[in-house]
Design an enzyme around this catalytic site. Structure first.
Site, PDB file in Angstrom:
ATOM      1  N   SER A 162       2.885  -2.027  10.316  1.00  0.00           N
ATOM      2  CA  SER A 162       4.544  -2.179  10.532  1.00  0.00           C
ATOM      3  C   SER A 162       4.800  -3.690  10.338  1.00  0.00           C
ATOM      4  O   SER A 162       5.803  -3.987  11.105  1.00  0.00           O
ATOM      5  CB  SER A 162       4.758  -1.775  11.721  1.00  0.00           C
ATOM      6  N   GLU A 181      -6.397   5.262   7.323  1.00  0.00           N
ATOM      7  CA  GLU A 181      -6.395   6.759   6.958  1.00  0.00           C
ATOM      8  C   GLU A 181      -7.547   7.393   6.312  1.00  0.00           C
ATOM      9  O   GLU A 181      -7.685   8.720   6.636  1.00  0.00           O
ATOM     10  CB  GLU A 181      -4.877   6.823   6.268  1.00  0.00           C
ATOM     11  N   GLY A 215       2.624  -1.221   4.140  1.00  0.00           N
ATOM     12  CA  GLY A 215       2.881   0.299   3.987  1.00  0.00           C
ATOM     13  C   GLY A 215       4.248   0.618   3.596  1.00  0.00           C
ATOM     14  O   GLY A 215       4.917   0.456   2.585  1.00  0.00           O
ATOM     15  N   HIS A 256      -9.444   2.186   4.298  1.00  0.00           N
ATOM     16  CA  HIS A 256      -8.246   2.135   5.195  1.00  0.00           C
ATOM     17  C   HIS A 256      -8.142   2.983   6.277  1.00  0.00           C
ATOM     18  O   HIS A 256      -9.115   4.077   6.097  1.00  0.00           O
ATOM     19  CB  HIS A 256      -6.924   2.647   4.305  1.00  0.00           C
ATOM     20  N   ASN A 290       0.957  -1.247   0.102  1.00  0.00           N
ATOM     21  CA  ASN A 290      -0.015   0.033  -0.090  1.00  0.00           C
ATOM     22  C   ASN A 290       0.943   1.304  -0.023  1.00  0.00           C
ATOM     23  O   ASN A 290       1.571   1.551   0.960  1.00  0.00           O
ATOM     24  CB  ASN A 290      -0.934   0.010   1.175  1.00  0.00           C
ATOM     25  N   TRP A 291       1.109   1.721  -1.139  1.00  0.00           N
ATOM     26  CA  TRP A 291       1.995   2.775  -1.077  1.00  0.00           C
ATOM     27  C   TRP A 291       1.561   4.077  -0.738  1.00  0.00           C
ATOM     28  O   TRP A 291       2.417   5.135  -0.486  1.00  0.00           O
ATOM     29  CB  TRP A 291       2.254   3.118  -2.612  1.00  0.00           C
ATOM     30  N   LYS A 292       0.216   4.156  -0.342  1.00  0.00           N
ATOM     31  CA  LYS A 292      -0.185   5.564   0.180  1.00  0.00           C
ATOM     32  C   LYS A 292       0.159   6.559  -0.868  1.00  0.00           C
ATOM     33  O   LYS A 292       0.032   6.586  -1.849  1.00  0.00           O
ATOM     34  CB  LYS A 292       0.255   5.654   1.608  1.00  0.00           C
ATOM     35  N   GLU A 309      -5.889  -4.353  10.297  1.00  0.00           N
ATOM     36  CA  GLU A 309      -4.742  -3.465  10.533  1.00  0.00           C
ATOM     37  C   GLU A 309      -5.367  -2.580  11.983  1.00  0.00           C
ATOM     38  O   GLU A 309      -5.914  -1.495  11.795  1.00  0.00           O
ATOM     39  CB  GLU A 309      -4.913  -2.451   9.323  1.00  0.00           C
ATOM     40  N   GLY A 331       2.268   2.407  10.462  1.00  0.00           N
ATOM     41  CA  GLY A 331       3.269   3.565  10.294  1.00  0.00           C
ATOM     42  C   GLY A 331       4.020   3.903  11.668  1.00  0.00           C
ATOM     43  O   GLY A 331       4.756   4.959  11.763  1.00  0.00           O
TER      44      GLY A 331
HETATM   45  P1  PGA Z   1       2.608   0.353   7.449  1.00  0.00           P
HETATM   46  O1  PGA Z   1       1.286   0.671   6.685  1.00  0.00           O
HETATM   47  O2  PGA Z   1       3.143  -0.904   7.217  1.00  0.00           O
HETATM   48  O3  PGA Z   1       3.499   1.544   7.113  1.00  0.00           O
HETATM   49  O4  PGA Z   1       2.302   0.450   8.983  1.00  0.00           O
HETATM   50  C1  PGA Z   1       0.434  -0.319   6.597  1.00  0.00           C
HETATM   51  C2  PGA Z   1      -0.592   0.190   5.985  1.00  0.00           C
HETATM   52  O5  PGA Z   1      -1.382   1.213   6.372  1.00  0.00           O
HETATM   53  O6  PGA Z   1      -1.610  -0.468   5.060  1.00  0.00           O
END
Ligand code: PGA
Length: 255
Positions: A216, A100, A237, A98, A13-15, A170, A176
């Site tokens: 993470s 976010e 991520g 997600h 998931n590149w965001k 998640e 993150g």
């Molecule tokens: P992260 O993000 O691996 O940077 O914790 C995971 C995600 O938000 O899908």
């Protein structure tokens, strides 16, 4: 049904990272490293990177996903992207709900549900994200939160459609932050999700759903997380932006 019968899926998931040129460069690094993967490999990238990403992965085993989609076919929704637009350029997966999106952009279970149904109707495979906040875990209501999200996000999704749904667990406190859920914590909630799916559908349908862990996950902890019975893959991520790290996670899922 045992874990081996479910499809292991590692999705990046590149965001909001990488321009189209940078996306091509990263995918050109990733594709040779994961070409022998014994799991499904996906990169979910920003909208403007999708065309470049599809071109860069043509003829490889890497599939491309978007990071969101709207539920309407078209119309006055400035800034939104429809499922038809994604389908036409060759997108296969779409991340929905997600944390976010939920935290910063007002996403609710109702809108996640609408997007999920629209994605399925268009032939896209949604990766539906669920997870509890830290204080919800501290208040010991993780299961209530997850049960509610699963029920609402998948409302009116048929058993047949469920075959194309991936669930990503998640925990919001692990995204993150460098704070990973322990493998046992991840397994506990992923097993709970499967039990909820069995309640809403049936055991066979639940056993066939790929449930990813995200938060993470990296090349150092993937092995242990993925060794758990109900952890069928990962939504990655930060570590998905570094080719070697992402490839190491794919390798861990291929065992
Ligand atoms: P992260 O993000 O691996 O940077 O914790 C995971 C995600 O938000 O899908």
């Amino acid at each position: 049904m045992d874990k081996a019968k479910r499809k292991a899926i590692i999705a990046g998931n590149w965001k909001m990272n990488k321009t189209p040129k940078e996306a091509t460069a990263l995918l050109n690094e990733i594709t040779p490293l994961v070409k022998d993967a014994d799991c499904e490999v996906i990169a979910c990238v920003p909208y403007v990177d999708l065309a470049a990403a599809i071109e860069a992965t043509a003829g490889t085993n890497v599939k491309i996903g978007a990071e969101n989609c709207h539920w309407a076919a078209s119309g006055a929704f400035t800034g939104e992207i429809s499922t038809g637009m994604l389908k036409e350029i060759g997108v296969e997966y779409v991340v929905l709900g997600h944390s976010e999106r939920r935290q910063y952009f007002g996403e609710t279970d109702e809108t996640v549900n609408k997007r999920t149904k629209a994605a399925l109707a268009a032939g896209l495979k949604p990766i539906v994200c669920v997870g509890e906040l830290l204080w919800e875990r501290e208040c010991d209501i993780t299961e209530e939160v997850i049960a509610r999200q699963i029920k609402l996000d998948l409302w009116d999704v048929s058993e047949d459609e469920l075959k194309n749904v991936v669930i990503a667990y998640e925990p919001v406190w692990a995204i993150g932050t460098g704070k990973t859920a322990t493998a046992d914590q991840a397994e506990e909630v992923c097993a709970f999700i499967r039990a909820q799916l069995a309640k809403l559908y049936n055991q066979d349908a639940a056993d066939a759903v790929t449930i990813q862990y995200g938060g993470s996950m990296n090349d150092g902890n993937a092995d242990e997380l993925l060794s758990k019975t109900n952890v069928d893959g990962g939504l990655i991520g930060g570590a998905s932006l570094v080719a070697e790290k992402f490839a190491a996670i794919v390798k861990a899922a291929s065992k």
